[in-house]
Design an enzyme around this catalytic site. Structure first.
Site, PDB file in Angstrom:
ATOM      1  N   GLU A 231       1.699  -0.656  -5.075  1.00 23.23           N
ATOM      2  CA  GLU A 231       0.548   0.495  -5.178  1.00 23.23           C
ATOM      3  C   GLU A 231       1.404   1.885  -5.488  1.00 23.23           C
ATOM      4  O   GLU A 231       1.943   2.525  -4.667  1.00 23.23           O
ATOM      5  CB  GLU A 231      -0.565   0.718  -4.178  1.00 23.23           C
ATOM      6  CG  GLU A 231      -1.455   1.660  -4.544  1.00 23.23           C
ATOM      7  CD  GLU A 231      -2.031   2.711  -3.688  1.00 23.23           C
ATOM      8  OE1 GLU A 231      -3.141   3.245  -3.883  1.00 23.23           O
ATOM      9  OE2 GLU A 231      -1.540   2.529  -2.442  1.00 23.23           O
TER      10      GLU A 231
ATOM     11  N   ASP B 121       0.728  -1.189  -0.096  1.00 20.93           N
ATOM     12  CA  ASP B 121      -0.065  -0.153   0.119  1.00 20.93           C
ATOM     13  C   ASP B 121       0.946   1.311  -0.107  1.00 20.93           C
ATOM     14  O   ASP B 121       1.922   1.424   0.618  1.00 20.93           O
ATOM     15  CB  ASP B 121      -0.924   0.162   1.234  1.00 20.93           C
ATOM     16  CG  ASP B 121      -1.764   1.126   1.142  1.00 20.93           C
ATOM     17  OD1 ASP B 121      -2.849   1.036   0.547  1.00 20.93           O
ATOM     18  OD2 ASP B 121      -1.854   2.307   2.100  1.00 20.93           O
TER      19      ASP B 121
HETATM   20  C1  GLC Z   1      -4.126   3.353  -0.799  1.00 18.60           C
HETATM   21  C2  GLC Z   1      -5.470   2.395  -0.599  1.00 18.60           C
HETATM   22  C3  GLC Z   1      -6.416   3.438  -0.299  1.00 18.60           C
HETATM   23  C4  GLC Z   1      -6.003   3.871   1.311  1.00 18.60           C
HETATM   24  C5  GLC Z   1      -4.668   4.668   1.181  1.00 18.60           C
HETATM   25  C6  GLC Z   1      -4.096   4.927   2.551  1.00 18.60           C
HETATM   26  O1  GLC Z   1      -4.241   4.412  -1.585  1.00 18.60           O
HETATM   27  O2  GLC Z   1      -5.554   1.917  -1.822  1.00 18.60           O
HETATM   28  O3  GLC Z   1      -7.698   2.609  -0.143  1.00 18.60           O
HETATM   29  O4  GLC Z   1      -6.993   4.874   1.865  1.00 18.60           O
HETATM   30  O5  GLC Z   1      -3.636   3.993   0.584  1.00 18.60           O
HETATM   31  O6  GLC Z   1      -3.733   3.796   3.195  1.00 18.60           O
END
Ligand code: GLC
Length: 544
Positions: free
Chosen positions: A267, A213
């Site tokens: 991500e 994440d």
């Molecule tokens: C990422 C997740 C999202 C979350 C953020 C903070 O972007 O996909 O849903 O709110 O991280 O952890």
């Protein structure tokens, strides 16, 4: 029982990975929230759909300030979802059905309820416990101003002021997201050690991978400089910094210590394809989400450029591309493609922009065949296979997303793509939970009877059957998945490419029907063909 180590080491290079948002997938105990028992009861559906792996959004104990991305304990399961034993069973049962499990790791921040943060608050300024986070005195005569001008991704400042035991205002702490998600200090060795152990914890339990994440945000410039009023600073004080890469190299070493190719999926939001590919060097992550593609408007030239840029960026590092249309943070595909502005952009998301769902659905069907034909792996967010639209009329008092709450409703937030799945029946909860159970945590629209898995099963024109047919073919076709493509010249507004001598995909984004290139037979089309002509917003797979 299936053995994760006795399998193909390159499985991830062409995998179709289904994203399960556990809170909204299936509610077995009838409390209105999805749970792991619910997922286990639907594994047959996922197998029949034909996906290779499942990625679960966070299932850890959490106060749910940000849908579970505020983790209080990385080594357990929230009681709302079940138990750790349920997760272990789920991982094993999915693997027995041929589906690997990817868990979500949230390294940038913890929940304010995490023991480390509670201890840091209690220990006070200057304590070693506070060094695990970013505590700083405020600016201004009385420390009343935040230490930097950094904004939270959810709106408002990225700093929250603490209160001393005597009630007086104290230091500030950094939170790039919600104030209940304090950022960890990745310069601290204990933070690094802890996360490597968390990786081992889940790999030991059979996880085939982790989704990382906010992977580009972990490290910060310790000088904490302000952001300039205009333009992007280089280097940025907290986005995509060079010192991130040694973290992922150490994570890769952990993953490589396990049999059966355990993968890291990043991500990584960065507009620069070359910077993006740096995360995918052979000793770093395996793959990362292709957000450039997710954000790309429905336009032949833009899509082709995006595909080319993606493939060119991945080639030098030897990583496969990924293709993503949607996830739990963005507008549902059929809604987005039915609007005048078909690209996705967090900055311009707005309430109630008109959409033509019939048009959006036609395009989403064509996009499904495009993504599943491109070289690399594909992420499929739950409900996309049912063609669910964004739920745009959730009442204000039911909305839960901090993005909505922190912007005072200026940003609609992400609840609209997180509405519980419709499985069967003609009215809410559409089989999401047992009849007579609690109301789903987010309301489901009244007009989803035709969109349930049950209603679509066996209907050859449904989105579900299109996905099932495409995934069946994808498993059989040696040309699909990992590999290369060759563009065919098909005229303006048309994307056409070959994967090998016998397989081609053609997608018509022009406003008129076009003649299909020479072929032996159509294998699958996203809409009816007009003889040997391909109508607008339609894609076809061809045996050539
Ligand atoms: C990422 C997740 C999202 C979350 C953020 C903070 O972007 O996909 O849903 O709110 O991280 O952890």
């Amino acid at each position: 029982m299936a053995d994760i180590s006795a399998t193909d080491d390159a499985w991830w290079r062409g995998a179709v990975i289904y994203q399960v948002y556990p809170r909204s997938f299936a509610d077995a105990d009838g409390d209105g929230t999805g749970d792991l028992a619910g997922v286990r009861s639907r594994l047959g559906y996922l197998r029949e759909l034909g996906v290779d792996a499942l990625w679960f959004n966070p299932w850890y104990p959490s106060p749910m300030a940000d849908g579970g991305y505020d983790v209080a304990d990385y080594r357990d399961v929230d009681p709302m979802f079940g138990t750790l034993a349920d997760a272990e069973k789920l991982i094993a049962e999915a693997l027995d059905l041929g589906m690997r499990t990817i868990v979500d790791i949230v390294p940038n921040h913890v929940s304010a309820e995490h023991p480390w943060f509670r201890e840091a608050l209690a220990a006070g300024p200057g304590s070693p416990a506070r060094e695990l986070f970013w505590f700083r005195p405020g600016r201004g005569a009385h420390g009343e101003l935040p230490p930097t001008n950094w904004p939270s991704q959810f709106g408002g400042p990225a700093w929250t002021r603490t209160t001393e035991p005597d009630g007086s205002p104290g230091e500030w702490y950094l939170n790039l997201f919600d104030s209940r998600q304090p950022d960890l200090n990745w310069a601290h060795p204990a933070v690094r050690r802890e996360h490597e152990e968390v990786l081992r914890f889940w790999f030991d339990r059979g996880a085939a991978g982790v989704r990382v994440d906010s992977a580009a945000l972990l490290t910060k410039d310790p000088a904490l400089p302000d952001l300039p009023a205009r333009g992007e600073p280089d280097p940025h004080p907290y986005v995509d910094r060079d010192d991130l890469h040694e973290i992922y190299r150490s994570w890769r070493a952990v993953a490589d210590g396990y049999p059966g190719a355990r993968i890291l999926v990043g991500e990584v939001w960065t507009p620069d394809p070359e910077r993006f590919a740096r995360y995918l060097r052979p000793d770093e992550m395996h793959t990362a989400f292709n957000f450039g593609f997710l954000c790309c408007p429905w336009d032949a030239e833009r899509l082709r450029t995006c595909v080319d840029t993606t493939l060119a960026a991945h080639r030098p590092v030897g990583a496969p591309a990924t293709w993503v249309l949607c996830n739990h943070d963005v507008t549902r595909t059929v809604t987005r493609y039915g609007r005048a502005e078909t690209g996705f952009d967090f900055a311009t998301k707005a309430h109630g922009v008109p959409t033509d769902l019939a048009l959006g659905t036609r395009r989403a069907r064509a996009a499904a065949l495009l993504t599943l034909a491109l070289p690399g792996s594909v992420y499929l967010y739950q409900g996309e296979e049912l063609g669910l639209p964004e739920a745009e009329d959730i009442p204000a008092d039911r909305r839960q997303d901090p993005m909505y709450l922190r912007t005072g409703g200026a940003d609609p937030g992400r609840d609209g793509c997180r509405v519980p799945m419709p499985w069967s029946g003609t009215r809410p909860p559409y089989g999401f939970g047992p009849e007579g159970g609690a109301e789903p945590w987010l309301p489901q629209p009244d007009d989803w009877a035709g969109r349930t898995a049950e209603a679509q099963s066996g209907d050859p024109d449904s989105m579900l059957e299109l996905y099932r047919a495409a995934l069946r073919l994808r498993r059989r076709e040696p040309a699909l998945g990992d590999g290369t493509l060759t563009w065919l010249d098909a005229g303006p507004g048309v994307l056409a490419f070959r994967r090998d001598a016998s397989f081609a995909c053609v997608l018509n984004l022009a406003p008129h029907a076009v003649r299909l290139p020479e072929h032996r037979a159509p294998l699958l089309a996203s809409g009816a063909l007009d003889g040997d002509r391909l109508p607008p917003d339609t894609a076809v797979w061809l045996r050539t």
